[in-house]
Design a protein around this motif. Sequence first.
Motif, PDB file in Angstrom:
ATOM      1  N   TYR A 187     -41.772 -12.507 -11.525  1.00  0.00           N
ATOM      2  CA  TYR A 187     -41.819 -12.455 -12.987  1.00  0.00           C
ATOM      3  C   TYR A 187     -43.251 -12.579 -13.487  1.00  0.00           C
ATOM      4  O   TYR A 187     -44.124 -13.056 -12.780  1.00  0.00           O
ATOM      5  N   GLN A 224     -34.508  -2.772 -17.605  1.00  0.00           N
ATOM      6  CA  GLN A 224     -34.627  -2.855 -16.143  1.00  0.00           C
ATOM      7  C   GLN A 224     -35.422  -4.081 -15.715  1.00  0.00           C
ATOM      8  O   GLN A 224     -35.331  -4.510 -14.576  1.00  0.00           O
ATOM      9  N   ASP A 225     -36.200  -4.623 -16.650  1.00  0.00           N
ATOM     10  CA  ASP A 225     -37.015  -5.795 -16.325  1.00  0.00           C
ATOM     11  C   ASP A 225     -36.450  -7.068 -16.959  1.00  0.00           C
ATOM     12  O   ASP A 225     -37.161  -8.047 -17.128  1.00  0.00           O
ATOM     13  N   GLU A 226     -35.169  -7.036 -17.331  1.00  0.00           N
ATOM     14  CA  GLU A 226     -34.562  -8.218 -17.945  1.00  0.00           C
ATOM     15  C   GLU A 226     -33.395  -8.709 -17.091  1.00  0.00           C
ATOM     16  O   GLU A 226     -32.652  -7.910 -16.518  1.00  0.00           O
ATOM     17  N   ASP A 227     -33.249 -10.015 -17.033  1.00  0.00           N
ATOM     18  CA  ASP A 227     -32.107 -10.625 -16.352  1.00  0.00           C
ATOM     19  C   ASP A 227     -31.811 -11.962 -17.034  1.00  0.00           C
ATOM     20  O   ASP A 227     -32.409 -12.277 -18.080  1.00  0.00           O
ATOM     21  N   PHE A 256     -42.045 -12.546 -21.434  1.00  0.00           N
ATOM     22  CA  PHE A 256     -41.764 -12.896 -20.037  1.00  0.00           C
ATOM     23  C   PHE A 256     -40.726 -11.918 -19.479  1.00  0.00           C
ATOM     24  O   PHE A 256     -39.603 -11.845 -19.987  1.00  0.00           O
ATOM     25  N   ARG A 257     -41.109 -11.155 -18.490  1.00  0.00           N
ATOM     26  CA  ARG A 257     -40.206 -10.150 -17.917  1.00  0.00           C
ATOM     27  C   ARG A 257     -40.292 -10.150 -16.393  1.00  0.00           C
ATOM     28  O   ARG A 257     -41.232 -10.673 -15.817  1.00  0.00           O
ATOM     29  N   LYS A 258     -39.315  -9.489 -15.790  1.00  0.00           N
ATOM     30  CA  LYS A 258     -39.377  -9.296 -14.342  1.00  0.00           C
ATOM     31  C   LYS A 258     -40.360  -8.159 -14.077  1.00  0.00           C
ATOM     32  O   LYS A 258     -40.270  -7.103 -14.702  1.00  0.00           O
ATOM     33  N   ILE A 259     -41.280  -8.385 -13.165  1.00  0.00           N
ATOM     34  CA  ILE A 259     -42.289  -7.373 -12.859  1.00  0.00           C
ATOM     35  C   ILE A 259     -41.826  -6.507 -11.685  1.00  0.00           C
ATOM     36  O   ILE A 259     -41.871  -5.293 -11.739  1.00  0.00           O
ATOM     37  N   LYS A 312     -28.239   3.788 -14.456  1.00  0.00           N
ATOM     38  CA  LYS A 312     -29.505   3.475 -13.781  1.00  0.00           C
ATOM     39  C   LYS A 312     -29.961   2.052 -14.133  1.00  0.00           C
ATOM     40  O   LYS A 312     -30.308   1.267 -13.255  1.00  0.00           O
ATOM     41  N   LYS A 368     -28.068  -0.556 -12.384  1.00  0.00           N
ATOM     42  CA  LYS A 368     -28.104  -0.395 -10.924  1.00  0.00           C
ATOM     43  C   LYS A 368     -26.747  -0.001 -10.347  1.00  0.00           C
ATOM     44  O   LYS A 368     -26.296  -0.514  -9.328  1.00  0.00           O
ATOM     45  N   LYS A 397     -45.444  -8.997 -19.840  1.00  0.00           N
ATOM     46  CA  LYS A 397     -45.565  -7.609 -20.250  1.00  0.00           C
ATOM     47  C   LYS A 397     -45.820  -7.641 -21.756  1.00  0.00           C
ATOM     48  O   LYS A 397     -45.502  -8.637 -22.413  1.00  0.00           O
ATOM     49  N   GLU A 402     -38.859   3.599 -12.686  1.00  0.00           N
ATOM     50  CA  GLU A 402     -39.049   3.081 -14.058  1.00  0.00           C
ATOM     51  C   GLU A 402     -39.909   4.014 -14.898  1.00  0.00           C
ATOM     52  O   GLU A 402     -40.187   3.734 -16.066  1.00  0.00           O
TER      53      GLU A 402
END
Lengths: 130, 348
Positions: free
Chosen positions: A123, B46-49, A109-112, B339, B342, A126, A70
């Motif tokens: 999550y 990359q940090d979103e879903d 709110f994001r995936k960490i 990338k 994925k 950020k 990242e």
Amino acid sequence: MITARYHREVPQRYRLEAGKCTKCGYVAFPPRLVCPKCSTKKFKPIVLKDEGKIITYTVIRVGPDKFSKETPYAIGIIELNDKLRLTAQIAGVVDFEKLKIGQKVKLVFRKIQDDGKAGIHMYGYKAVLA
Amino acid sequence: MVGIVGFGAYLPRYRIKAETIAKQWGMDANSIIRGLQLNEKTVPGQDEDTITISVAAAKNALLRAQIDPQDIGALYIGSESHPYAVKPSGTIVIDALGIGPHVHVASYEFACKAGSEAMYVAANLVKAGEMKYAMGIGADTSQGAPGDALEYSASAGGAAFIMGTEKVVAEILFTHSYTSDTPDFWRREGEDYPRHGGRFTGDPAYFKHVMGAATALLEKSKMKPSDFKYAVFHMPNGKFPQEVGKRLGFTKEQLEVGWIVPWMGNTYSGSSPTGLAAILDVAKPGDMIFMVSFGSGAGSDGFIFKVTKEITKVQNRAPKLKDYLDKDKIYLDYGEYAKFRKKIKLNE
């Protein structure tokens, strides 16, 4: 076990829940059991503001293993509008030269991270430029 | 009166242009842009879903509804890209929003119409008097195999709708669902990318089901296309919703506001719901809205909404769909896109 710790931290990581000392007003984030200012053990839960500004930041170009794909990304100390400071990734920055101390941010709110390929998704908050 | 009391949408900032994808695979970009009417699409960070998109859309819905999250009795998320095969997406969303734990939560899956299913069930639980408010969300980070036609359309985004009976901004007057077993598009367990039946996804699938639900809805309501200010249909590409609108007798002007697919792509379960959010962003009291979703497999859910005077009070309380669609875009090249999605095999 990472799931137990993750679950324990959900209120602060998902909802920015902090503890406010009922005696001296100290705000603990993450919440604490004992107030570092007056040693009282009584806190009431409060929810922090999700807006603030960048106090300082650094750009990570060689990240730890889990974040190595990242890079580059910025990590900053954010002062929320209720004056509490926390550390968070500043996400979605394209041009780091334009990143400035004092810029307004909003916590989202994001995936960490993921616990490996088959473990849980984790999550939390950020910062993004407001 | 049962209807929408709060709505919100969210789109990621990242984009890839159709011409960037076409160049990667040696295809003619102009024929894709002209044929599918797709210029670019959203790409999740990359940090979103599906979960983070649902939270962002739901927060905007709560900003508009201005209700206590604890009064929400059910939350349903429709998606075909739930991050877990086994574990609900909604549990994370309710905890992030301060809803529950006294709440009914479920993940729905029905290809591209899982979002409208969530809205349908949420509205009917409120109508039945089971709860004060219920939230239905459609969100996706949809998958398209490298080099497949779907790669030009499969995008990311979502919309959330809080259903209730007080301060309704858009009343639900009629609903109708039309469903049959039609294998036009599927993804088997464990597969990374979906498969589809090529041209079979058109007439026997999309058009049959959208027309089926739309025609029944018009008959049920005794209304005609000209009675509506706006119409939105599921948007797998730019062409299909325009074509089905034309077949039903809707004009381009009625479709224009909700037809966001050329610049957003197909957000799957979020497709017609984000189109509806774009319409509600600008609708005026008294406007009639016609909406029909489509999910492969296959089925369509139709809704007729009547916008109330409450709409003008809530429109500016949260970012609008066009804000996300037009502002702060970050364009990716194909390598960055691969990338982010994925698509590159790494050493774990």
